[in-house]
Design a protein around this motif. Structure first.
Motif, PDB file in Angstrom:
ATOM      1  N   LEU B  64      50.603  38.144  48.511  1.00 39.92           N
ATOM      2  CA  LEU B  64      49.217  37.784  48.221  1.00 39.92           C
ATOM      3  C   LEU B  64      48.893  36.404  48.774  1.00 39.92           C
ATOM      4  O   LEU B  64      47.861  36.211  49.409  1.00 39.92           O
ATOM      5  N   ALA B  68      45.973  36.067  51.458  1.00 37.40           N
ATOM      6  CA  ALA B  68      44.790  35.333  51.008  1.00 37.40           C
ATOM      7  C   ALA B  68      44.573  34.103  51.876  1.00 37.40           C
ATOM      8  O   ALA B  68      43.436  33.717  52.138  1.00 37.40           O
ATOM      9  N   PHE B 299      33.022  37.869  50.115  1.00 33.75           N
ATOM     10  CA  PHE B 299      33.339  39.302  50.049  1.00 33.75           C
ATOM     11  C   PHE B 299      34.690  39.519  49.358  1.00 33.75           C
ATOM     12  O   PHE B 299      34.862  40.407  48.540  1.00 33.75           O
ATOM     13  N   LEU B 300      35.632  38.656  49.689  1.00 31.86           N
ATOM     14  CA  LEU B 300      36.970  38.794  49.114  1.00 31.86           C
ATOM     15  C   LEU B 300      37.005  38.277  47.675  1.00 31.86           C
ATOM     16  O   LEU B 300      37.714  38.824  46.830  1.00 31.86           O
ATOM     17  N   LEU B 301      36.194  37.252  47.421  1.00 31.17           N
ATOM     18  CA  LEU B 301      36.237  36.640  46.086  1.00 31.17           C
ATOM     19  C   LEU B 301      35.779  37.618  45.008  1.00 31.17           C
ATOM     20  O   LEU B 301      36.373  37.688  43.923  1.00 31.17           O
ATOM     21  N   ILE B 302      34.749  38.384  45.329  1.00 27.35           N
ATOM     22  CA  ILE B 302      34.192  39.299  44.331  1.00 27.35           C
ATOM     23  C   ILE B 302      35.280  40.229  43.794  1.00 27.35           C
ATOM     24  O   ILE B 302      35.489  40.356  42.588  1.00 27.35           O
ATOM     25  N   GLY B 303      36.001  40.853  44.714  1.00 28.02           N
ATOM     26  CA  GLY B 303      37.058  41.766  44.285  1.00 28.02           C
ATOM     27  C   GLY B 303      38.195  41.041  43.588  1.00 28.02           C
ATOM     28  O   GLY B 303      38.740  41.512  42.593  1.00 28.02           O
ATOM     29  N   THR B 304      38.524  39.862  44.130  1.00 29.81           N
ATOM     30  CA  THR B 304      39.666  39.129  43.576  1.00 29.81           C
ATOM     31  C   THR B 304      39.422  38.753  42.119  1.00 29.81           C
ATOM     32  O   THR B 304      40.287  38.945  41.261  1.00 29.81           O
ATOM     33  N   VAL B 307      39.934  41.859  40.062  1.00 34.07           N
ATOM     34  CA  VAL B 307      41.245  42.501  39.994  1.00 34.07           C
ATOM     35  C   VAL B 307      42.339  41.578  39.439  1.00 34.07           C
ATOM     36  O   VAL B 307      43.256  42.031  38.758  1.00 34.07           O
ATOM     37  N   LEU B 308      42.237  40.285  39.743  1.00 32.88           N
ATOM     38  CA  LEU B 308      43.320  39.370  39.376  1.00 32.88           C
ATOM     39  C   LEU B 308      43.647  39.383  37.874  1.00 32.88           C
ATOM     40  O   LEU B 308      44.823  39.437  37.500  1.00 32.88           O
ATOM     41  N   ILE B 311      45.761  42.347  37.130  1.00 32.34           N
ATOM     42  CA  ILE B 311      47.123  42.162  37.620  1.00 32.34           C
ATOM     43  C   ILE B 311      47.929  41.287  36.660  1.00 32.34           C
ATOM     44  O   ILE B 311      49.077  41.585  36.338  1.00 32.34           O
TER      45      ILE B 311
END
Ligand code: HDD
Ligand code: HEM
Ligand code: HEM
Lengths: 469, 333
Positions: B64, B68, B299-304, B307-308, B311
């Protein structure tokens, strides 16, 4: 002789990714199969399904472990060897790879433990859920990585500003033109890989008379699946080819061995491409068939390699033969699936030795076809790393010297040779030992929650004769 | 969202994944480093069993952190990886052998000594390479128009050898305090004996590196000795943790040694970050020079962000399932 870091990096990338790709493809196929078996067990309560699911979980554990260790290498390849490519495309590639880690790798890791060791600790329903999550993880992983890879073949949704790619539409970039075909083709290839291994191992057990009842069930079920998957693969492959003709005509020319643009093109069953003289030798072809397949008109015109400057031509030899190996094996797979159907009346399917032996040998073919397919598609893209936008040499790490690249190439080859040997050796022992090897063992406490240790088969003891029933 | 804020959030997320990796995989690597010195084969079994259930998930934090960085600060990824080309190979090879040994050692009988070597050797090489990365980072990278322009062995200097050895000692300390927490009887006894010696080793390296760092980089000197005095709290806290560790070892506490070692790592790591902030590719590029396009980061932050937490839920759950002591003879055979 001056060592060329570009050639060495290409060989290294092809080597590590090909090594890696074998295991995920296998994992995808087997994890879906295990979830299916577990589902059948939950639905019917028949212990034969559980026995099968336990055995195939063991195999899955080993394969998955090999996928993980080889995958770590891939995560760094883009930076170490293709830093200019990474620098330019990071705005798109970074999110794809990161999402793969976040949505797939962690999901797999999270539920793997329950799948491998939770059988006695959770209810069959929860266990089934874990199996489904792991299977979804492997499929989600192919989604992201193939979105990235397809975009390199058919880039979309981006614009280049000062040498850096900026994403203008995430939807266009992710669902780029070749992505749906490549995803479907790769997922089916993984199912074929899982299916032919299961069929081959079951056939071998049937020959040895080992747990006949369960293995007949497994063989029958897999052959039904293969009867659908094998022809479907050919159909999707055909669509994939049509899509490629539209977006990467040069690749099609190399696949078909067409040197000059012409109409009524024959389908070459065999030839020896001669790139030096821009022609083929020893052509054996079926008249007009290539035109018919690709343009749906026997007299249709197909582009030739002469439309591309020589320096931009792919290495035809690899593309041409890679494709023929893949399709040849694909046809063989269809034939075997059909033979399975023909042998069903009277259950000859379970007793015909020639068929069973044949299936045994077939279990390696999907892996060969898979690698041949990747070689076709990747070499067909050369010399581009991003089709039409960035060449391989532009993508290379500027500070990389030939000596460094050679060092790591030899290094990876050595490491993988050792690891691969150990893994395959152990896997064959799991299979040899057979399905009932440890159902009898009632081990008090199995703590581990990780790949491979799910199976308690000795690595190097000599007691490998399969239990006979 | 403001690009400035976005990059800062990403810096925090990545810093978090890195420290997660360092401590989680760290104690597992540490046990590998100590492997040859374990009193007997049974102790080795127990040690491996304590790490077995979780090492695999731990390693994912490294993946990751890598991806990232590519997504949020591509320049870091594309300068540092070429600069550490050989080092990265060594680390990866070490991790492969370590991982495979984890899986196959228990199934081996005749070849078990070989797997012991693979496990210990893999862990040592990986730990050393990681320490050298830290050293190389402190020294900075030679760049030219956003690409690395130095040589293949720039990263290998007396200073980085020092940080490499320091990392090995530090991870071994983390490993040994983990062993104290997770075992009992003779194995734990042995761990209590080894821990103070490792602590001395770590403190010596810590002192050398701390004195050496300002010397190799005047900017760091500036920062530590003239500007912001409050940052002295970080090494002070690290030393406090060391003292706590020493006390806890004497008092035969089981949990506190591990926590105190985590504290040492944490404060040293923060110290390193503030010495460099906001330079992520020292000495030339800051966080904001290295950042990806804001729309990609977003775009990546929204999912992160979504999900984080899930996890982290899995991870804690896995540790919870495998809580408690590991005894000899337990686990798989
Ligand atoms: C079609 C599927 C597919 C393809 C083409 C690739 N992978 Fe993969 N990868 C997987 C499907 C997969 C998987 C099935 O999801 C694995 C196998 C074991 C695992 O943990 O996930 C995996 C593992 C895996 C891991 C280890 C994850 C972990 O620690 O759990 C990494 C870092 C990568 N892959 C990275 C890559 C990169 C950079 C690729 C591009 C060249 C690539 N993979 C091709
Ligand atoms: C999984 C199976 C895969 C196989 C077997 C495979 C095979 C290959 C081969 C044979 C090459 C060398 C091509 C040449 O030298 O002309 C190559 C190159 C490359 N592939 Fe793939 N590939 C796979 C997947 C991927 C994926 C998923 C990605 C991207 C995410 C990818 C990205 C690249 C890159 C960056 C190169 C180097 C540049 C180049 O030579 O074109 N590949 N691959
Ligand atoms: C039998 C008929 C088949 C046809 C007509 C076919 C067609 C194709 C074509 C045209 C490509 C190149 C795509 C491109 O231009 O980029 C391709 C790639 C590929 N093929 Fe096949 N294929 C067949 C069977 C198989 C089988 C049996 C397997 C494996 C089990 C397989 C695995 C792959 C893989 C892994 C790739 C590379 C990834 C991709 O581009 O999709 N194929 N195939």
């Amino acid at each position: 002789m001056e060592l060329d870091p570009l050639i060495l990096s290409r060989i290294q990338f092809a080597f590590v990714v090909a090594f890696h790709a074998i295991f995920p493809a296998f994992s995808i196929g087997i994890s879906v199969f295990v979830a299916l078996l577990q589902g059948l067990f939950v639905a019917t309560g028949n212990p034969a399904w559980e026995r099968l699911s336990m055995f195939w979980t063991k195999v899955f554990a080993v394969v998955f472990g090999m996928g993980v260790v080889s995958g770590i290498v891939m995560a760094f390849q883009f930076g170490t060897n293709w830093s200019n490519f990474s620098q330019a495309t990071a705005n798109f590639f970074g999110p794809m790879l990161s999402y793969e880690v976040l949505t797939a790798f962690f999901l797999e890791a999270g539920f793997l433990g329950v799948l491998l060791f939770g059988r006695d600790r959770v209810s069959p329903g929860v266990h089934l859920f874990a199996a489904l999550m792991v299977a979804s993880g492997t499929l989600i992983s192919s989604f992201w990585i193939l979105a990235g890879n397809s975009w390199m073949h058919t880039p979309a949704g981006v614009e280049v500003r000062d040498g850096v790619y900026h994403v203008t539409s995430w939807l266009d970039a992710i669902f780029n033109p070749s992505f749906p075909y490549r995803l479907a083709h790769m997922v089916l290839a993984s199912f074929l890989a899982g299916g032919f291994v299961v069929a081959g191992v079951s056939a071998w057990y049937l020959i040895r008379g080992h747990d006949v009842q369960a293995n007949r069930k497994a063989l029958s079920m897999t052959l039904w699946l293969l009867l659908i998957a094998a022809p479907a693969q050919a159909v999707i492959g055909d669509f994939h080819g049509l899509n490629t003709l539209e977006h990467q005509p040069g690749k099609i020319a190399a696949i078909e061995g067409i040197w000059e643009t012409e109409s009524s093109v024959p389908l070459l069953v065999f030839a020896i491409p001669d790139q030096e003289n821009q022609t083929n030798r020893f052509e054996i072809g079926i008249p007009k068939l290539a035109s018919l397949i690709l343009t749906h008109d026997p007299d249709g015109e197909l582009p030739g390699l002469d439309e591309i400057p020589r320096v931009e031509q792919p290495p035809v030899w690899f593309t041409f033969y890679g494709f023929r190996i893949m399709v040849g094996l694909g046809i063989l797979m269809i034939l075997f699936a059909a033979a399975g159907l023909a042998l069903r009346p009277g259950g000859r399917l379970y007793t015909n030795r020639a068929f069973l032996q044949g299936l045994r040998l077939m279990s390696v073919t999907p892996f060969i076809a898979l690698l041949a397919g990747w070689i076709t598609t990747e070499t067909g893209r050369a010399p581009w790393v991003v089709q039409g936008m960035m060449t391989q040499s532009e993508g290379l790490t500027p500070s990389l010297t030939g000596g460094m690249a050679l060092f790591t190439l030899i290094g990876y080859m050595t490491v993988y040779a050792m690891v691969f040997w150990a893994g395959i050796y152990y896997l064959t022992r799991v299979v040899r030992k057979g399905m009932e090897a440890d159902t009898s063992e009632t081990d008090e406490s199995h703590r581990p929650m990780r790949p491979m240790s799910a199976s308690r088969v000795s690595f190097d003891d000599d007691d490998t004769a399969p239990g006979r029933t | 969202m403001d690009p400035y804020v976005l990059s800062t959030i990403w810096a925090i997320i990545i810093a978090f994944s890195i420290i997660m990796y360092v401590v989680l995989d760290g104690f597992v690597l540490g046990m590998g480093i100590l492997f040859p010195f374990a009193p007997d084969e049974e102790a080795r079994d127990v040690m491996m069993n304590t790490g077995a259930p979780i090492w695999d998930g731990n390693e994912t934090w490294l993946v990751l952190a890598g991806t990232a960085l590519l997504g949020a600060f591509p320049l870091v990824y594309t300068v540092i990886l070429p600069a550490l080309y050989i080092g990265v190979f060594l680390m990866v090879a070490g991790l492969i052998f370590r991982g495979v040994a984890f899986e196959l050692r228990f199934k081996a009988h005749r070849s078990r000594p070989l797997w012991n070597v693979a496990f210990a050797g893999g862990s040592m090489v990986a730990a050393f390479a990681q320490g050298a990365v830290v050293g190389a980072y402190i020294l900075g990278f030679e760049t030219e128009s956003s690409t690395f322009s130095g040589g293949p062995f720039d990263w290998l200097t007396p200073f980085t050898v020092m940080t490499g050895l320091g990392m090995m000692a530090g991870l071994a300390l983390l490993g040994v305090t983990w062993v104290i927490m997770k075992t009992e009887g003779p194995v734990q006894e042995w761990a209590y004996r080894v821990a103070p010696r490792l602590l001395v080793g770590v403190l010596v390296v810590f002192a050398i590196v701390s004195l050496w760092t300002p010397y190799v980089d005047p900017e760091v000197w500036e920062r530590w000795f003239s500007h912001i005095r409050v940052i002295w709290i970080l090494p002070a806290m690290a030393l406090f943790c060391a003292a706590l560790l020493l006390w806890a070892l004497r008092a035969r506490r089981e949990l506190i040694p591990f926590l105190a070692t985590l504290g040492m790592f944490f404060f040293t790591y923060l110290g390193l970050l503030v010495s460099r902030w906001p330079y992520v590719v020292p000495p030339n590029y800051t966080l904001w020079d290295a950042a990806a396009a804001p729309e990609s980061q977003l775009f990546l932050l929204i999912g992160t962000l979504f999900v984080l937490p899930i996890i982290l839920g899995y991870t804690s759950w896995a540790y919870w399932v495998f809580r408690g002591k590991v005894r000899p003879g337990e686990g798989y055979h």
